[in-house]
Every structure is written in C-alpha cells, then in structure tokens.
Design a protein around this motif. Structure first.
Motif, short mmCIF file in Angstrom:
data_model
loop_
_atom_site.label_atom_id
_atom_site.label_comp_id
_atom_site.label_asym_id
_atom_site.label_seq_id
_atom_site.Cartn_x
_atom_site.Cartn_y
_atom_site.Cartn_z
N PHE A 93 48.70 31.78 62.70
CA PHE A 93 49.02 30.14 62.22
C PHE A 93 48.60 29.24 63.29
O PHE A 93 48.46 29.42 64.51
CB PHE A 93 50.60 29.93 62.35
N ASP A 94 48.52 27.93 62.84
CA ASP A 94 47.77 26.88 63.50
C ASP A 94 48.91 26.15 64.36
O ASP A 94 48.56 25.26 64.83
CB ASP A 94 46.86 26.01 62.70
N GLU A 95 50.06 26.57 64.00
CA GLU A 95 51.16 25.76 64.93
C GLU A 95 52.44 26.89 64.99
O GLU A 95 52.35 27.83 64.40
CB GLU A 95 51.68 24.57 64.20
N LEU A 96 53.23 26.46 66.01
CA LEU A 96 54.35 27.46 66.41
C LEU A 96 55.27 27.62 65.34
O LEU A 96 55.46 26.44 64.56
CB LEU A 96 54.96 27.29 67.64
N LEU A 97 56.05 28.62 65.11
CA LEU A 97 57.11 28.54 64.06
C LEU A 97 58.21 27.74 64.42
O LEU A 97 58.66 27.53 65.89
CB LEU A 97 57.62 29.93 63.92
N ASN A 98 59.08 27.04 63.46
CA ASN A 98 60.29 26.29 63.81
C ASN A 98 61.40 27.01 63.09
O ASN A 98 61.56 26.83 61.92
CB ASN A 98 60.07 24.90 63.37
N MET A 99 62.11 28.01 63.89
CA MET A 99 63.06 28.79 63.31
C MET A 99 64.39 27.96 63.17
O MET A 99 64.67 27.23 64.02
CB MET A 99 63.37 29.81 63.98
N ARG A 100 65.10 28.19 61.99
CA ARG A 100 66.54 27.19 62.27
C ARG A 100 67.67 28.14 61.39
O ARG A 100 67.32 29.04 60.48
CB ARG A 100 66.35 26.14 61.05
N ASN A 101 68.92 28.17 62.09
CA ASN A 101 70.00 28.42 61.63
C ASN A 101 70.57 27.59 60.49
O ASN A 101 71.05 26.34 60.79
CB ASN A 101 71.08 28.77 62.68
N ASN A 102 70.31 27.94 59.25
CA ASN A 102 70.82 26.82 58.05
C ASN A 102 72.23 27.17 57.47
O ASN A 102 72.87 26.56 56.81
CB ASN A 102 69.59 26.87 56.95
N GLY A 103 72.84 27.87 58.34
CA GLY A 103 74.37 28.17 57.93
C GLY A 103 74.47 29.45 57.14
O GLY A 103 75.57 29.88 56.88
N HIS A 104 73.56 29.82 56.39
CA HIS A 104 73.50 30.78 55.56
C HIS A 104 72.36 31.98 56.04
O HIS A 104 72.81 33.17 55.64
CB HIS A 104 72.94 30.58 54.13
N THR A 105 71.59 31.54 56.73
CA THR A 105 70.71 32.65 57.16
C THR A 105 69.70 31.74 58.21
O THR A 105 69.99 30.94 58.75
CB THR A 105 69.59 33.00 56.06
N VAL A 106 69.01 32.72 59.07
CA VAL A 106 67.87 32.34 59.89
C VAL A 106 66.60 32.23 59.26
O VAL A 106 66.11 33.03 58.52
CB VAL A 106 67.76 33.19 61.06
N GLU A 107 65.83 31.04 59.04
CA GLU A 107 64.83 30.91 58.21
C GLU A 107 63.55 30.23 58.88
O GLU A 107 64.06 29.56 60.02
CB GLU A 107 65.22 30.17 56.92
N PHE A 108 62.31 30.34 58.48
CA PHE A 108 61.59 29.24 59.05
C PHE A 108 60.23 29.24 57.80
O PHE A 108 60.32 29.86 56.85
CB PHE A 108 60.67 29.80 60.35
N SER A 109 59.78 27.92 57.97
CA SER A 109 58.90 27.63 57.18
C SER A 109 57.50 28.26 57.60
O SER A 109 57.27 28.41 58.66
CB SER A 109 58.57 26.14 56.73
N VAL A 110 56.56 28.58 56.51
CA VAL A 110 55.21 29.34 56.78
C VAL A 110 54.30 28.33 57.33
O VAL A 110 53.91 27.66 56.41
CB VAL A 110 54.81 30.36 55.90
N PRO A 111 53.82 28.15 58.53
CA PRO A 111 52.80 27.13 58.57
C PRO A 111 51.52 27.60 57.99
O PRO A 111 51.30 28.75 57.46
CB PRO A 111 52.73 27.26 60.08
N THR A 112 50.73 26.64 57.94
CA THR A 112 49.17 27.11 57.63
C THR A 112 48.60 27.85 58.76
O THR A 112 48.86 27.72 59.88
CB THR A 112 48.28 25.80 57.37
N THR A 113 47.29 28.82 58.34
CA THR A 113 46.80 29.57 59.38
C THR A 113 45.50 28.55 59.89
O THR A 113 45.39 27.59 59.69
CB THR A 113 46.23 30.82 58.63
#
Ligand SMILES: *[C@@H]1O[C@H](CO)[C@@H](O)[C@H](O)[C@H]1NC(C)=O
Ligand SMILES: *[C@@H]1O[C@H](CO)[C@@H](O)[C@H](O)[C@H]1NC(C)=O
Ligand SMILES: [Zn+2]
Length: 299
Positions: A79-99
C-alpha cells in the motif's frame, strides 16, 4: 427466536423504534444490534429476503465445479499509505488504501464477470463461550471470520453498488484457534497486535508497517473455495454479494483471538458475538471449486 407472546414482541419493537425513527438511513444502518438479528427485517426489509448470508457450507452438498481461478490483482504490492484501523462499534475495520501502483488491489475470476476493487476489511468473532465465524463449513463454526469487501468497478459508490445484483464481491477467510501458532503470518500479526489499541468505540490506530493485502491471506491455498450469491451480513442486507469463502481455515493463536473480545461497543459494553445467524440456503446454488493438483505443473 420464539417470542413468548405478541406482547413481548411489540415491546421489543417499541424499544427500538424511537432510535430508528429520528435517524437518517445511513445513521440507522450504523445503529443495528446483534442482540436481536431477527428484528432486522422490520427496519431493513431486505434482511428478510430469500438470498441472505451467511449460510452453512458443505462439501457434500456443494456443486463441485472448476470455476475460473480467482485472480488477485495488486494483492502483493505494498500500500502507498499506512492503514487506519477503527473500532466502529460493530467490528474493527479499515479502508483498503491504494497500492504503490496507484490502484487498489482487485479481484476477478470465480463467479465474477467484472473487476472488483478491494474497499475495506473487517472481522466477525464470538466470545470465550461461542465460536463466531459467520459461515459454517461442514457443520462447524470457526473462531473468527475476515471479510475483504470488493466493489464492482462499474459502480462509483457503495450506494450505487448496493442497488445492483453484481455490486459486491466478498472474500471470506475463516480462522481456527490453535494453542501455539508457529506459523508466522506477518500481515495478520500487525492487524491482531493493533487490536490492543482499539478497545473503545471510535478509537483508531495506525499499524507502523507498510502491508500488502495478500499478506492478510497468509499461506492460504487460494485455489479452493466455496462460491455463491448472497447478501451483506449487516443491515441493510442488500442481496448483491458474490461470496467466495476459502475452504482452508487459517490458524490464529490463542494469544491473539482474545484480543478481539476486549473491544467495546458504542455503549461501552464488550463487543462480542458480532456474527449474524445462519440463513436459509434453500433454492440456491453453492459451488465448490477445487483445482486438481496436476494443474500446478502448468501454472
Ligand atoms: C438506488 O435505487 C433506489 C430505488 O430504485 C433509487 O431511489 C436510488 O436513487 C438508487 N441510488 C443510487 C445511488 O443509484
Ligand atoms: C469519531 O472520531 C472522529 C475523529 O476523532 C470524530 O470526528 C467523530 O465525530 C467521532 N464519531 C463518533 C460517532 O463519535
Ligand atoms: Zn462482514
């Protein structure tokens, strides 16, 4: 679920109604609860449809067929940037960055006729008392399930893709807890370690490593998978997903799995058992695509 009485049923419904009535649809979709998934269809009619997910998968009942192999575009590019992980109250998720190639990883093959761009990754789990994968395989539920959500590149937004039967493709990986995990899975290790920073609702964390999407698949055999047409497993449950569930189950160490159980929801309660119950798979074709060993000689 069997409600003791109609009265009890309406009581439960009324508890939820004030929530639902004042909220915008997007906000409502964020407020669903796993306490009573049987109530979802009252707020999201599609959750009561006939082609819902998850379902029980079975090697004996599935239609054995050689589907086109899945193709994993840019899955091995950083990926061309670091992941931004988040607890959204239902799960842990992150958006997939561009490579580093400027595009996101993408998927095609299997049941897919188009290219599907990886958009987001999240997990479903149980608790110390219950196994929490969403799909079951051969009568077994597993400990954890990862979803890599891809959107058809024909559509410009999630809203548009939710209106289209070929809107999304989800790759599902199931995990089984093992006492000692000797088998080092670098990408997954980063993700599981990050959970300790995501305890409270809306907390975010950025693992300090440039990952690839492929590293989240470990050494999984990507050739063998179940495939069927189903739905999103959270409201609004749109029946627009081509599911590809790998037959092989990856290990997760007994030190990592409990990190999921320490997360909390928006009300500060333990975020546990965030999996939807199995849905009917009647009148649906489920395929099991397995690649003969001999193929490897030629690829
Ligand atoms: C989705 O479909 C609904 C109902 O047909 C329509 O009102 C809405 O504009 C559509 N949304 C998008 C983003 O295409
Ligand atoms: C979550 O955190 C972000 C940034 O810190 C903030 O802007 C947002 O309002 C928060 N969301 C909720 C629902 O609390
Ligand atoms: Zn999911």
């Amino acid at each position: 679920m069997n409600f003791q009485s109609i009265g009890e049923f309406y009581q439960r419904l009324l508890v939820l109604l004030p929530f639902a009535a004042n909220l915008l649809p997007e906000e409502r979709a964020r407020r669903f609860s796993y306490d009573d998934p049987k109530l979802w269809p009252y707020f999201y009619p599609q959750c009561g449809g006939s082609t819902q997910s998850p379902i029980a998968l079975s090697a004996l009942k599935a239609i054995p067929i050689g589907l086109a192999p899945l193709q994993f575009g840019l899955y091995e590019e950083p990926f061309d940037e670091l992941l931004n992980m988040r607890n959204n109250g239902h799960t842990v998720e992150f958006s997939v960055p561009t490579t580093v190639f400027g595009e996101r990883p993408y998927l095609t093959g299997g049941l897919l006729r188009d290219f599907y761009e990886a958009m987001a990754v999240h997990f479903h789990w149980g608790s110390a008392l219950r196994k929490g994968s969403e799909h079951a395989i051969n009568g077994r539920r597993y400990d954890l399930e990862m979803h890599i959500v891809h959107r058809n590149t024909k559509y410009a937004s999630d809203e548009e893709a939710r209106n289209q039967t070929d809107g999304f493709a989800v790759l599902a990986v199931l995990f089984k807890v093992v006492r000692h995990n000797y088998y080092y899975q670098p990408g997954l290790h980063e993700i599981f370690s990050s959970l300790l920073h995501l305890g409270d609702f809306n907390r975010t964390y950025t693992p300090p490593a440039f990952l690839t999407l492929g590293s989240l698949l470990g050494n999984l055999n990507r050739d063998n998978f179940y495939a069927y047409k189903g739905s999103l497993t959270t409201p609004p449950c749109s029946p627009v997903v081509s599911w590809h569930v790998f037959s092989e189950v990856l290990p997760i160490s007994d030190l990592d799995l409990p990190k999921f159980w320490q997360l909390r929801d928006r009300r500060g309660r333990p975020l546990l058992n965030n999996f939807r119950p199995l849905q009917s798979s009647e009148a649906r074709q489920v395929f099991l695509s397995q690649r003969p060993i001999a193929d490897y000689v030629w690829t």
